[in-house]
Design an enzyme around this catalytic site. Structure first.
Site, PDB file in Angstrom:
ATOM      1  N   TYR A  39       2.243   6.257  11.606  1.00 27.03           N
ATOM      2  CA  TYR A  39       2.676   4.921  12.045  1.00 27.03           C
ATOM      3  C   TYR A  39       3.659   4.242  11.094  1.00 27.03           C
ATOM      4  O   TYR A  39       4.058   3.119  11.325  1.00 27.03           O
ATOM      5  CB  TYR A  39       1.448   4.022  12.241  1.00 27.03           C
ATOM      6  CG  TYR A  39       0.490   3.984  11.060  1.00 27.03           C
ATOM      7  CD1 TYR A  39       0.763   3.192   9.948  1.00 27.03           C
ATOM      8  CD2 TYR A  39      -0.670   4.773  11.040  1.00 27.03           C
ATOM      9  CE1 TYR A  39      -0.090   3.170   8.860  1.00 27.03           C
ATOM     10  CE2 TYR A  39      -1.527   4.756   9.956  1.00 27.03           C
ATOM     11  CZ  TYR A  39      -1.241   3.954   8.870  1.00 27.03           C
ATOM     12  OH  TYR A  39      -2.084   3.929   7.793  1.00 27.03           O
TER      13      TYR A  39
ATOM     14  N   HIS B  90      -4.349   4.384   4.090  1.00 27.81           N
ATOM     15  CA  HIS B  90      -5.417   3.375   4.037  1.00 27.81           C
ATOM     16  C   HIS B  90      -6.618   3.906   3.262  1.00 27.81           C
ATOM     17  O   HIS B  90      -7.135   3.266   2.351  1.00 27.81           O
ATOM     18  CB  HIS B  90      -5.819   2.993   5.459  1.00 27.81           C
ATOM     19  CG  HIS B  90      -7.129   2.270   5.569  1.00 27.81           C
ATOM     20  ND1 HIS B  90      -7.310   1.002   5.088  1.00 27.81           N
ATOM     21  CD2 HIS B  90      -8.315   2.652   6.098  1.00 27.81           C
ATOM     22  CE1 HIS B  90      -8.566   0.625   5.316  1.00 27.81           C
ATOM     23  NE2 HIS B  90      -9.194   1.607   5.921  1.00 27.81           N
TER      24      HIS B  90
ATOM     25  N   ARG C  82       0.861  -1.187   0.000  1.00 24.88           N
ATOM     26  CA  ARG C  82       0.000   0.000   0.000  1.00 24.88           C
ATOM     27  C   ARG C  82       0.892   1.230   0.000  1.00 24.88           C
ATOM     28  O   ARG C  82       1.476   1.565   1.023  1.00 24.88           O
ATOM     29  CB  ARG C  82      -0.884  -0.031   1.256  1.00 24.88           C
ATOM     30  CG  ARG C  82      -2.150   0.786   1.156  1.00 24.88           C
ATOM     31  CD  ARG C  82      -2.841   0.863   2.509  1.00 24.88           C
ATOM     32  NE  ARG C  82      -2.185   1.854   3.347  1.00 24.88           N
ATOM     33  CZ  ARG C  82      -2.217   1.851   4.683  1.00 24.88           C
ATOM     34  NH1 ARG C  82      -2.870   0.915   5.335  1.00 24.88           N
ATOM     35  NH2 ARG C  82      -1.592   2.791   5.369  1.00 24.88           N
TER      36      ARG C  82
END
Lengths: 354, 326
Positions: A267, A258, A254
């Site tokens: 993160y 998200h 990815r």
């Protein structure tokens, strides 16, 4: 020793576009490779535009598939038109390949149910927002095909995180018992929002989760569209031959947040993301097309212009869709509205028309 | 024409539905050769084969999910959850998918499925076999929640549930499975969904209930009649969408509304009926709306189970208070 298992990982085109060996027949066809490339480029262009629309307040929350286009496009390319796709919320590339229009999907993410009433393909399920509930539904779809004696298959897609759901294992298990024509495709993009693959499961692979259900499981390089199409095509052929379900774990990455509601820098290190860019599927296939099939700059530029024009036209079409009448919020609750809802509908109609 | 128990009526309806429509199929745990733990599907596997009467692994989420997948493909799936206490993994599929498939696709895909399960206390069952969570399901838009209270109504309502174009949750009162026999004509005639049944007419008080509590309600109505109090007994039968017109008309006539349910009190379906009566028939009320329900506690294990169950005596006592009010 009672049983022994192994999980293989296949790849046909390396990150620099070089074939790793003999390509499957479909991947030696320039026209087919160009179609795959076009579909991936369209998906990427669409995703970029959709994110831009969200940032400017013209679209709701949206999940980009940046870096994972080969999974979507590859699995869809292996399917027949009358198979049924049971997608997650990040497989727009597969939906477009199967005929869902870009303006329809924009309409859905723009907050209008009509976006899931796509004209084609009528039997595909709409995107599945809860993570993992789509798996048993695909088993039901496949069971319907088996009961009717149809040579059709269901293809269901979920992310790495979805394999932690009980639904996933329950679905695999049932598909195994009943030898159903369903292919479980895992888009392992390494991140379930902020939780990395390493913290999702202690298993070495997600593909091996198939083994406990008595199904074959394999990994493929999910940035290699040829590897994805090849594996899904083999699984579909197997399913159509009555040999049952398979699990294919596509290793992708990815490359962005998200969704538009996520901030991945909270993160995840930029360095990790940068390290994955050289693997990404669009550039990889372009390199292969250029080296092996003489893909020209002129062809590239013409394609980019065409795809951008298509996306722009889709945006225009989406933004021009008039809202549904107020009564649409109640109309599809039941086939026939019960009295309380019929009364509510009448009040809405009155409010709308003054 | 036959004298059938409720569970036999369920089985007869399932057989009739499968006979008349090849799209109807059954799936669940032990529904095949074993005929279901309550024998609700007894003989159907032998009659219709494994393709249409399918034993599943112990996977309640997938039972419901597979039923959804079959239904969107045009089958009329009838899924059995062995006991209502084990329905919770299936709620995800019911609430997030079955209930909204029609709406979210603007009618492109629909979900004509039935999910049946036995429910309720009073049968000295182990833990997790005695709950009544009908209100939980009734709160989900897009689901029908149907509860039969007699063999004939089980037969007719289940046939209509299976024939319905939308998802139906069908709760069968375990306590009534073999409690009585009734003449059931297997003529394929369905009973209307979304309609309440007036089981007994009366001028003084409207007593509304459903499922197994219809027994206590009848008993109470007879005792009250002996005292000269005529209760109108209504079996709600379909809790969602419910037949407000029949309830309100009755309450307007009697001026008193007493709701009896086996489920816990707070946010039970009785609260909805009480609110509706307050909104639309307050002017007709001669006494406050009252509820007789189970308390807000976990159903006790069998040794103290009787203390949990609402009784006819409580209904009689509350009805007397209502008659004396004001």
């Amino acid at each position: 020793m009672v049983a022994r298992f192994e999980i293989t990982c296949s790849r046909f085109i390396a990150a620099d576009g070089t074939p790793t060996g003999v390509l499957p027949a479909f991947a030696r066809d320039r026209g087919h490779l160009a179609a795959l490339y076009e579909a991936m480029l369209r998906t990427r262009t669409f995703d970029e535009k959709a994110v831009a629309l969200q940032r400017t307040g013209r679209l709701g929350t949206f999940a980009s598939s940046l870096g994972q286009e080969a999974v979507s496009v590859g699995l869809a390319a292996a399917m027949r038109a009358d198979d049924v796709l049971v997608p997650s919320f990040r497989e727009q590339g597969a939906q477009f390949w199967r005929g869902v229009r870009m303006d329809e999907l924009l309409l859905y993410w723009g907050g209008d149910e009509r976006g899931s009433d796509f004209a084609v393909p009528r039997e595909d399920l709409p995107v599945c927002v809860p993570v993992g509930t789509q798996f048993p539904q695909a088993v039901g779809v496949a069971m319907a095909f088996a009961l009717r004696g149809e040579a059709r298959c269901a293809v269901v897609v979920g992310g790495d995180g979805s394999t932690s759901r009980g639904d996933f294992q329950e679905a695999l298990n049932m598909a195994g018992i009943w030898r159903l024509p369903v292919v479980f495709v895992i888009n392992n993009n390494q991140w379930a929002i902020s939780v990395p693959r390493s913290r999702q499961t202690a298993a070495e692979t997600l593909a091996q989760k198939a083994l406990a259900a008595g199904l074959p499981g394999e990994q493929v390089d999910g940035c290699d569209v040829v590897a994805v199409e090849d594996a899904v095509a083999r699984a579909l052929a197997r399913a159509r031959a009555g040999e049952g379900a398979s699990v294919i774990e596509c290793l992708s990455y990815r490359l962005t947040d998200h969704t538009t509601a996520d901030v991945a820098t909270r993160y995840r290190d930029d360095a990790e993301v940068s390290a994955h860019w050289p693997e990404e599927p669009v550039r990889r296939l372009r390199a292969h097309l250029t080296a092996a099939h003489g893909w020209t700059r002129a062809e590239e530029e013409a394609l980019i212009a065409r795809v951008q024009a298509e996306v722009a036209a889709a945006v225009e079409a989406y933004l021009a869709v008039p809202p549904q009448p107020l009564t649409a919020i109640v109309d599809h609750t039941f086939a026939t509205l019960p009295p309380d809802l019929a009364a509510y509908r009448a009040r809405l109609a009155e409010a709308q028309h003054g | 024409m036959a004298e059938l128990t409720l569970v036999e009526a369920v089985r007869t309806a399932l057989g009739r539905a499968m006979e008349e429509d090849p799209r109807v199929l059954i799936l669940g745990e032990d529904v095949g050769i074993d005929g279901g733990v309550f024998r609700a599907t007894d003989g159907l596997w032998q009659r219709f084969g494994e393709a249409r009467v399918r034993d599943t692994p112990i996977s309640e989420a997938a039972i419901a999910g597979v039923a959804v997948g079959l239904a969107v493909q045009g089958f009329r799936s009838v899924a059995e959850i062995q006991f209502q206490g084990f329905i919770h993994p299936a709620l995800d599929q019911l609430a997030n998918h079955a209930a909204r498939m029609r709406n979210r696709t603007r009618g492109r895909l629909t979900c004509p499925m039935v999910l049946r399960t036995p429910y309720g206390a009073g049968v000295r069952a182990p833990e997790h076999h005695s709950e009544s969570i009908e209100a939980l399901l009734a709160h989900v838009p897009g689901l029908r929640v149907v509860i039969p209270s007699s063999p004939a109504r089980a037969y007719g309502l289940l046939l209509s549930a299976i024939r319905d174009s939308d998802p139906v949750v069908f709760f069968e009162p375990t306590r009534l499975y073999r409690a009585m026999k009734e003449t059931v004509v297997d003529d394929g005639a369905g009973l209307p969904l979304d309609r309440a049944f007036v089981l007994r007419e009366g001028r003084d008080l409207t007593l509304i209930t459903w499922g197994a509590m219809t027994r206590e309600a009848r008993e109470a109505a007879e005792k009250l009649a002996a005292e000269g109090i005529e209760a109108e007994l209504i079996d709600l039968a379909t809790l969602k969408p419910y037949d407000a017109a029949t309830l309100l008309a009755s309450v307007r006539r009697t001026g008193r509304c007493l709701i009896l349910h086996e489920a816990p009190r707070t946010a039970g379906f009785g609260a909805e009926i009480a609110a509706r009566v307050a909104e639309e028939a307050l002017d007709a009320l001669l006494a406050p709306v009252r509820r007789v329900t189970a308390p807000d506690i976990v159903p006790p294990l069998p040794r103290l189970e009787a203390a949990y169950m609402p009784t006819a005596a409580e209904v009689v006592s509350v009805a007397r208070e209502m008659m004396a009010w004001g």
